[in-house]
Design a protein around this motif. Structure first.
Motif, PDB file in Angstrom:
ATOM      1  N   GLU A 193       0.808  -1.228   0.000  1.00 25.29           N
ATOM      2  CA  GLU A 193       0.000   0.000   0.000  1.00 25.29           C
ATOM      3  C   GLU A 193       0.836   1.271   0.000  1.00 25.29           C
ATOM      4  OE1 GLU A 193      -0.226  -2.624   2.075  1.00 25.29           O
ATOM      5  OE2 GLU A 193      -0.759  -1.993   4.129  1.00 25.29           O
ATOM      6  N   ASP A 194       2.158   1.148   0.103  1.00 23.26           N
ATOM      7  CA  ASP A 194       3.034   2.308  -0.034  1.00 23.26           C
ATOM      8  C   ASP A 194       3.323   2.627  -1.501  1.00 23.26           C
ATOM      9  OD1 ASP A 194       4.878   1.112   2.801  1.00 23.26           O
ATOM     10  OD2 ASP A 194       3.427   2.761   2.759  1.00 23.26           O
ATOM     11  N   THR A 195       2.871   1.764  -2.398  1.00 20.46           N
ATOM     12  CA  THR A 195       3.072   1.995  -3.824  1.00 20.46           C
ATOM     13  C   THR A 195       2.426   3.306  -4.243  1.00 20.46           C
ATOM     14  OG1 THR A 195       3.247  -0.356  -4.360  1.00 20.46           O
ATOM     15  CG2 THR A 195       2.555   1.124  -6.134  1.00 20.46           C
ATOM     16  N   ALA A 196       3.221   4.196  -4.841  1.00 20.80           N
ATOM     17  CA  ALA A 196       2.738   5.525  -5.191  1.00 20.80           C
ATOM     18  C   ALA A 196       3.863   6.288  -5.893  1.00 20.80           C
ATOM     19  CB  ALA A 196       2.304   6.293  -3.942  1.00 20.80           C
ATOM     20  N   VAL A 197       3.495   7.439  -6.440  1.00 19.75           N
ATOM     21  CA  VAL A 197       4.496   8.410  -6.882  1.00 19.75           C
ATOM     22  C   VAL A 197       4.723   9.359  -5.714  1.00 19.75           C
ATOM     23  CG1 VAL A 197       5.121  10.179  -8.541  1.00 19.75           C
ATOM     24  CG2 VAL A 197       3.736   8.211  -9.267  1.00 19.75           C
ATOM     25  N   TYR A 198       5.974   9.537  -5.347  1.00 15.42           N
ATOM     26  CA  TYR A 198       6.334  10.374  -4.194  1.00 15.42           C
ATOM     27  C   TYR A 198       6.883  11.716  -4.682  1.00 15.42           C
ATOM     28  CZ  TYR A 198       5.587   6.522  -1.001  1.00 15.42           C
ATOM     29  OH  TYR A 198       4.995   5.517  -0.255  1.00 15.42           O
ATOM     30  N   TYR A 199       6.400  12.766  -4.036  1.00 18.62           N
ATOM     31  CA  TYR A 199       6.784  14.129  -4.370  1.00 18.62           C
ATOM     32  C   TYR A 199       7.276  14.834  -3.104  1.00 18.62           C
ATOM     33  CZ  TYR A 199       3.562  13.274  -8.295  1.00 18.62           C
ATOM     34  OH  TYR A 199       2.909  12.750  -9.382  1.00 18.62           O
ATOM     35  N   CYS A 200       8.070  15.861  -3.303  1.00 20.41           N
ATOM     36  CA  CYS A 200       8.403  16.712  -2.171  1.00 20.41           C
ATOM     37  C   CYS A 200       8.198  18.162  -2.584  1.00 20.41           C
ATOM     38  CB  CYS A 200       9.839  16.492  -1.689  1.00 20.41           C
ATOM     39  SG  CYS A 200      11.091  17.216  -2.738  1.00 20.41           S
ATOM     40  N   ASN A 201       8.050  19.027  -1.600  1.00 16.60           N
ATOM     41  CA  ASN A 201       7.941  20.441  -1.890  1.00 16.60           C
ATOM     42  C   ASN A 201       8.056  21.243  -0.607  1.00 16.60           C
ATOM     43  OD1 ASN A 201       7.668  22.760  -3.474  1.00 16.60           O
ATOM     44  ND2 ASN A 201       6.131  21.758  -4.768  1.00 16.60           N
ATOM     45  N   ALA A 202       8.205  22.539  -0.789  1.00 16.84           N
ATOM     46  CA  ALA A 202       8.344  23.456   0.334  1.00 16.84           C
ATOM     47  C   ALA A 202       6.968  23.908   0.810  1.00 16.84           C
ATOM     48  CB  ALA A 202       9.174  24.660  -0.093  1.00 16.84           C
ATOM     49  N   VAL A 203       6.919  24.294   2.064  1.00 14.32           N
ATOM     50  CA  VAL A 203       5.696  24.791   2.695  1.00 14.32           C
ATOM     51  C   VAL A 203       6.018  26.131   3.348  1.00 14.32           C
ATOM     52  CG1 VAL A 203       3.907  24.315   4.412  1.00 14.32           C
ATOM     53  CG2 VAL A 203       4.951  22.420   3.136  1.00 14.32           C
ATOM     54  N   PRO A 204       5.235  27.193   3.271  1.00 16.68           N
ATOM     55  CA  PRO A 204       3.967  27.296   2.551  1.00 16.68           C
ATOM     56  C   PRO A 204       4.094  27.881   1.145  1.00 16.68           C
ATOM     57  CG  PRO A 204       4.198  29.192   3.953  1.00 16.68           C
ATOM     58  CD  PRO A 204       5.467  28.393   4.128  1.00 16.68           C
ATOM     59  N   TYR A 205       5.321  28.085   0.698  1.00 13.92           N
ATOM     60  CA  TYR A 205       5.528  28.634  -0.643  1.00 13.92           C
ATOM     61  C   TYR A 205       6.192  27.576  -1.512  1.00 13.92           C
ATOM     62  CZ  TYR A 205       4.480  33.054   1.629  1.00 13.92           C
ATOM     63  OH  TYR A 205       3.872  34.055   2.346  1.00 13.92           O
ATOM     64  N   PRO A 206       5.402  26.733  -2.137  1.00 20.07           N
ATOM     65  CA  PRO A 206       5.983  25.622  -2.887  1.00 20.07           C
ATOM     66  C   PRO A 206       6.672  26.070  -4.168  1.00 20.07           C
ATOM     67  CG  PRO A 206       3.618  25.676  -3.197  1.00 20.07           C
ATOM     68  CD  PRO A 206       3.933  26.702  -2.163  1.00 20.07           C
ATOM     69  N   PHE A 207       7.693  25.338  -4.533  1.00 20.35           N
ATOM     70  CA  PHE A 207       8.306  25.483  -5.847  1.00 20.35           C
ATOM     71  C   PHE A 207       7.396  24.812  -6.877  1.00 20.35           C
ATOM     72  CE2 PHE A 207      12.249  27.128  -4.329  1.00 20.35           C
ATOM     73  CZ  PHE A 207      12.481  26.514  -3.112  1.00 20.35           C
ATOM     74  N   ASP A 208       7.761  24.906  -8.135  1.00 20.74           N
ATOM     75  CA  ASP A 208       7.039  24.134  -9.150  1.00 20.74           C
ATOM     76  C   ASP A 208       7.211  22.646  -8.823  1.00 20.74           C
ATOM     77  OD1 ASP A 208       8.193  26.437 -11.692  1.00 20.74           O
ATOM     78  OD2 ASP A 208       6.300  26.412 -10.578  1.00 20.74           O
ATOM     79  N   TRP A 209       6.138  21.907  -8.969  1.00 19.74           N
ATOM     80  CA  TRP A 209       6.168  20.480  -8.641  1.00 19.74           C
ATOM     81  C   TRP A 209       7.075  19.729  -9.615  1.00 19.74           C
ATOM     82  CZ3 TRP A 209       4.178  18.440  -4.270  1.00 19.74           C
ATOM     83  CH2 TRP A 209       3.274  19.233  -3.557  1.00 19.74           C
ATOM     84  N   GLY A 210       7.839  18.789  -9.082  1.00 24.22           N
ATOM     85  CA  GLY A 210       8.661  17.937  -9.910  1.00 24.22           C
ATOM     86  C   GLY A 210       7.861  16.776 -10.472  1.00 24.22           C
ATOM     87  N   GLN A 211       8.565  15.882 -11.149  1.00 20.33           N
ATOM     88  CA  GLN A 211       7.917  14.718 -11.748  1.00 20.33           C
ATOM     89  C   GLN A 211       7.597  13.645 -10.724  1.00 20.33           C
ATOM     90  OE1 GLN A 211       7.052  14.497 -15.106  1.00 20.33           O
ATOM     91  NE2 GLN A 211       7.586  16.673 -14.970  1.00 20.33           N
ATOM     92  N   GLY A 212       8.207  13.749  -9.564  1.00 17.42           N
ATOM     93  CA  GLY A 212       8.021  12.703  -8.567  1.00 17.42           C
ATOM     94  C   GLY A 212       8.901  11.498  -8.869  1.00 17.42           C
ATOM     95  N   THR A 213       8.880  10.565  -7.945  1.00 16.98           N
ATOM     96  CA  THR A 213       9.636   9.329  -8.137  1.00 16.98           C
ATOM     97  C   THR A 213       8.739   8.150  -7.785  1.00 16.98           C
ATOM     98  OG1 THR A 213      11.734   8.209  -7.632  1.00 16.98           O
ATOM     99  CG2 THR A 213      10.692   9.432  -5.813  1.00 16.98           C
ATOM    100  N   GLN A 214       8.679   7.174  -8.667  1.00 20.09           N
ATOM    101  CA  GLN A 214       7.765   6.043  -8.512  1.00 20.09           C
ATOM    102  C   GLN A 214       8.334   5.020  -7.533  1.00 20.09           C
ATOM    103  OE1 GLN A 214       4.604   5.249 -10.079  1.00 20.09           O
ATOM    104  NE2 GLN A 214       4.658   3.654  -8.490  1.00 20.09           N
ATOM    105  N   VAL A 215       7.518   4.634  -6.574  1.00 24.24           N
ATOM    106  CA  VAL A 215       7.861   3.557  -5.646  1.00 24.24           C
ATOM    107  C   VAL A 215       6.842   2.453  -5.833  1.00 24.24           C
ATOM    108  CG1 VAL A 215       8.013   2.878  -3.224  1.00 24.24           C
ATOM    109  CG2 VAL A 215       8.937   5.087  -3.969  1.00 24.24           C
ATOM    110  N   THR A 216       7.316   1.260  -6.113  1.00 27.15           N
ATOM    111  CA  THR A 216       6.443   0.112  -6.289  1.00 27.15           C
ATOM    112  C   THR A 216       6.875  -0.981  -5.315  1.00 27.15           C
ATOM    113  OG1 THR A 216       6.120   0.614  -8.627  1.00 27.15           O
ATOM    114  CG2 THR A 216       5.555  -1.608  -7.891  1.00 27.15           C
ATOM    115  N   VAL A 217       5.947  -1.410  -4.475  1.00 31.01           N
ATOM    116  CA  VAL A 217       6.236  -2.434  -3.477  1.00 31.01           C
ATOM    117  C   VAL A 217       5.453  -3.681  -3.848  1.00 31.01           C
ATOM    118  CG1 VAL A 217       6.294  -3.014  -1.038  1.00 31.01           C
ATOM    119  CG2 VAL A 217       6.525  -0.626  -1.753  1.00 31.01           C
ATOM    120  N   SER A 218       6.169  -4.749  -4.113  1.00 35.66           N
ATOM    121  CA  SER A 218       5.512  -6.004  -4.498  1.00 35.66           C
ATOM    122  C   SER A 218       5.299  -6.884  -3.272  1.00 35.66           C
ATOM    123  CB  SER A 218       6.355  -6.742  -5.529  1.00 35.66           C
ATOM    124  OG  SER A 218       7.628  -7.056  -5.002  1.00 35.66           O
ATOM    125  N   SER A 219       4.229  -7.636  -3.322  1.00 35.42           N
ATOM    126  CA  SER A 219       3.910  -8.514  -2.179  1.00 35.42           C
ATOM    127  C   SER A 219       4.594  -9.860  -2.305  1.00 35.42           C
ATOM    128  CB  SER A 219       2.401  -8.694  -2.079  1.00 35.42           C
ATOM    129  OG  SER A 219       1.892  -9.218  -3.277  1.00 35.42           O
TER     130      SER A 219
END
Length: 115
Positions: free
Chosen positions: A89-115
């Motif tokens: 259930e942790d499988t997702a695209v992960y993003y980071c950003n600043a708070v409260p003035y975010p930069f432009d969002w990046g592409q993220g990084t894919q995490v896939t966890v197989s059972s």
């Protein structure tokens, strides 16, 4: 564009670990925190972890407490997310950003966890 760049994702078996990295394009004194988010398939982007820039205090979503660790290397303008005991259930695209003035969002990084 002034965007963050995430990396470190991949495919891992359940119970494994990954460390994600997020490079921030520039310093900004208005930034109060850095945060990691994720977007699972068919779901909205949700908050995973935060790190307060002033004092380093960290916070986590309930499902990540005790498994994920957010940290930073200020000299490298990099924020990390150490993910342990990964679950499918942790499988997702992960993003980071600043708070409260975010930069432009990046592409993220894919995490896939197989059972």
């Amino acid at each position: 564009q002034v965007q963050v760049v995430e990396s470190g994702g991949g495919v891992v078996q359940a119970g494994g670990s990954l460390r994600l990295s997020c490079v921030v394009p520039r310093s900004d004194r208005r930034i109060q925190a850095m945060a990691w988010y994720r977007r699972a398939p068919g779901k909205q982007r949700g908050l995973v972890a935060t790190l307060i820039t002033d004092d380093g205090e960290t916070g986590y979503a309930d499902s990540e407490k005790g498994r994920f660790i957010i940290s930073r290397d200020s000299a490298k303008k990099t924020v990390y997310l150490q993910m342990n005991s990964l679950k499918p259930e942790d499988t997702a695209v992960y993003y980071c950003n600043a708070v409260p003035y975010p930069f432009d969002w990046g592409q993220g990084t894919q995490v896939t966890v197989s059972s």
